[in-house]
Design an enzyme around this catalytic site. Structure first.
Site, short mmCIF file in Angstrom:
data_model
loop_
_atom_site.label_atom_id
_atom_site.label_comp_id
_atom_site.label_asym_id
_atom_site.label_seq_id
_atom_site.Cartn_x
_atom_site.Cartn_y
_atom_site.Cartn_z
N ARG A 12 0.84 -1.16 -0.05
CA ARG A 12 -0.05 -0.02 -0.17
C ARG A 12 0.87 1.22 -0.14
NH1 ARG A 12 2.56 2.26 3.18
NH2 ARG A 12 2.74 2.01 5.29
N GLY A 30 8.72 1.02 2.95
CA GLY A 30 7.75 2.01 3.40
C GLY A 30 6.14 1.57 2.63
N ASP A 57 -1.94 -0.39 7.62
CA ASP A 57 -1.61 -1.14 6.52
C ASP A 57 -2.27 -2.38 6.14
OD1 ASP A 57 0.61 0.54 6.79
OD2 ASP A 57 2.05 -0.83 8.06
N SER A 76 14.53 0.44 5.69
CA SER A 76 13.98 0.68 7.01
C SER A 76 13.35 -0.75 7.64
CB SER A 76 12.73 1.51 6.88
OG SER A 76 12.06 2.03 8.33
N LYS A 93 11.56 -2.33 10.15
CA LYS A 93 10.65 -1.69 11.14
C LYS A 93 10.75 -2.57 12.41
CE LYS A 93 6.06 -1.78 10.52
NZ LYS A 93 4.67 -1.33 9.99
#
Length: 542
Positions: free
Chosen positions: A54, A194, A243, A287, A289
């Site tokens: 997304r 992301g 998400d 990234s 997470k």
């Protein structure tokens, strides 16, 4: 309501592909996956699950404060093909997991049942009335996440949701087991970009384990969202639900206005005209997470929650001693929100947010102007909360790993309130543009301005950007974007830019020549890191 609809399961390929978008050759990918599955396992897959990544157009890091967001599903996705194995020849519930990407080796794992005690406290010896209960267990190493950890996370949730455990003292209780299965995974959502590759993995794995075990009946889109949210927490990330909702509930050609208070709801929002595209550009800063959660994502969760308690106290709002109130709930209580929430036009919420953008100054430390430090120490934060130290730890720190010297309650709440207001403004502009004769160029300029303001707040107040994201969004504006901002958790990953349709190729060329990491990229390699996308449909199966 979209969240109450069943998960689409297609029997016709024409019906399936028409809703997925046109920027990707979906038919080829699905066919290749099915053929490779048959080559590896000697039979055709009985089910293929799809979950898209997304892009969040606006509304960053406010979902776990229970404010609405505006994401859209993208065409890039995760596909999982699956078929049961002979239950007489393989351990019950065992999984043989393969991945089409060469760097992800095959993995095999099985859930087990472990006995635990119910009916006594942890400090007591089990009494005669204690019940011996078997619970599902599936090892997931949060410190060293591997690709199959996300598959395991989805499986764990299905075990808990669909396969009852039994009491060892009550042998007549149901004691069903999942089927042993082979599965094959492929994905086009870049990890750490992301674009929510982790949620796409967890949603698709949750869906495929439900389907292959014939447990999909009665599972709505909303149920799949809630299961996937809980499942992703098993890899160490406390997700707010944006998400998963975008990956499951999205519809073609529209963004999705997702709200979480007083309950999960999702409403399609048509995007203005066909004269503009959203271009995604990967900063090429990864990234991770889950790896950095304690100093980044999880820390922001705690900062916003404690900010909500402190602000409540300073505004005279009643908060329960052990209540973990959110900033969205603070807004509702301050403004006397009617039971069931404000009406769909959100005028009540907008008015309340405009007030809270000013009231948030109550969270600034008295010494902020003198020393420039707008954060507070752990000791100060506990004092501000009005809770005894042990109770504070129980409520805010016992369930999540965080690390910080100073906690930025003021800056985080300032971002959340202003970003929530920008989401409402973005949505209103889109709604008015679809029902009125307005200049498309003016509409796009307004939307772009909101995206730019969001980026500034993410960078300065929420501190979830990085130098590369700041540089890439500025270069995007210089290249002609109406607006540009980071998308996803931040600290790397992708930007999203609003670009005139007839300028997309020129825009991409300009970024290639001006963003240093792109200069040596060509062809398919370049298309992997910067591309235009069309809003796609949510999770489905075939």
């Amino acid at each position: 309501m979209a969240a109450q609809l069943p998960i689409p399961v297609y029997s016709s390929s024409d019906e399936l592909y028409k809703d997925l978008g046109t920027a990707t050759d979906h038919a080829t990918r699905w066919t290749n996956l099915a053929e490779e599955f048959e080559k590896r396992f000697g039979r055709k897959p009985s089910y293929i699950a799809r979950a898209p990544g997304r892009v969040n157009l606006i509304g960053e890091h406010i979902d776990y404060a229970l404010f609405g967001v505006l994401p859209a599903a993208i065409e890039r996705d995760v596909l999982i093909a699956c078929a049961p194995r002979d239950p007489l020849a393989h351990p019950r519930g065992s999984v043989n997991a393969h991945n089409l990407h060469y760097k992800y080796p095959p993995r095999s794992f099985s859930p087990v049942k472990k006995r635990s005690q119910a009916g006594s406290t942890p400090d007591e010896e089990p009494g005669e009335d204690a019940v011996h209960v078997e619970e599902w267990h599936l090892e997931i190493d949060k410190k060293e996440l591997r690709w199959e950890s996300y598959v395991k996370a989805g499986y764990y949730g299905v075990l808990n949701h669909s396969f009852p455990t039994a009491s060892a003292t009550s042998p007549d209780e149901p004691d069903s087991h999942p089927l042993p299965v082979d599965l094959l995974v492929t994905g086009t959502v870049p990890a750490g970009s992301g674009l929510s590759s982790s949620a796409a993995m967890v949603v698709s794995s949750t869906l495929v384990f439900l389907a292959v075990n014939d447990k999909l009946e009665g599972v709505s889109k909303g149920t799949l969202v809630e299961m996937s949210m809980e499942n992703e927490q098993r890899v160490g990330v406390n997700s707010g639900g944006m998400d998963q909702a975008a990956s499951v509930i999205s519809t073609p050609s529209a963004a999705l206005y997702v709200t979480f208070y007083p309950r999960l709801a999702a409403t399609p929002v048509s995007l203005p005209g066909k004269s503009a595209s959203f271009v995604l550009a990967n900063s090429l800063v990864t990234s991770e997470k889950a790896v950095h959660a304690r100093t980044r994502y999880n820390l922001r969760v705690v900062e916003t929650l404690v900010a909500a308690r402190v602000l409540s106290l300073r505004l005279g709002v009643d908060v329960g001693a052990r209540e973990r109130i959110t900033l969205r709930q603070v807004v509702g209580r301050v403004a006397n929100e009617p039971e069931g929430g404000w009406q769909e036009d959100d005028r009540g919420l907008r008015s309340a947010l405009e007030r809270m953008v000013k009231e948030v100054a109550l969270l600034r430390p008295p010494t902020a102007d003198a020393d420039g430090q707008e954060g507070v120490s752990l000791e100060e934060m506990i004092k501000w909360s009005g809770l005894p130290e042990k109770e504070f730890h129980d409520v805010y720190l016992s369930w999540i790993d965080v690390e910080a010297e100073h906690f930025q309650l003021y800056k985080r709440a300032k971002h959340v309130f202003s970003e929530a207001l920008r989401v409402l403004e973005f949505r209103d502009i889109c709604l008015k543009a679809s029902s009125a004769d307005v200049s498309t160029n003016d509409v796009l300029k307004k939307l772009g301005g909101l995206m730019d303001a969001s980026m500034e707040s993410c960078s300065k107040d929420f501190d979830c950007a990085c130098p590369e994201l700041d540089q890439l969004t500025q270069l995007a504006r210089d290249a002609g974007a109406y607006g540009s901002r980071l998308t996803g958790a931040g600290w790397g990953g992708c930007t999203v830019s609003l670009v005139a349709e007839d300028q997309v190729e020129i825009f991409i060329t300009k970024l290639k020549t001006t963003y240093p990491p792109y200069k040596d990229l060509e062809g398919d390699t370049l298309e992997e890191v910067i591309f235009a996308t069309k809003p796609s449909s949510g999770a489905c199966g075939a």
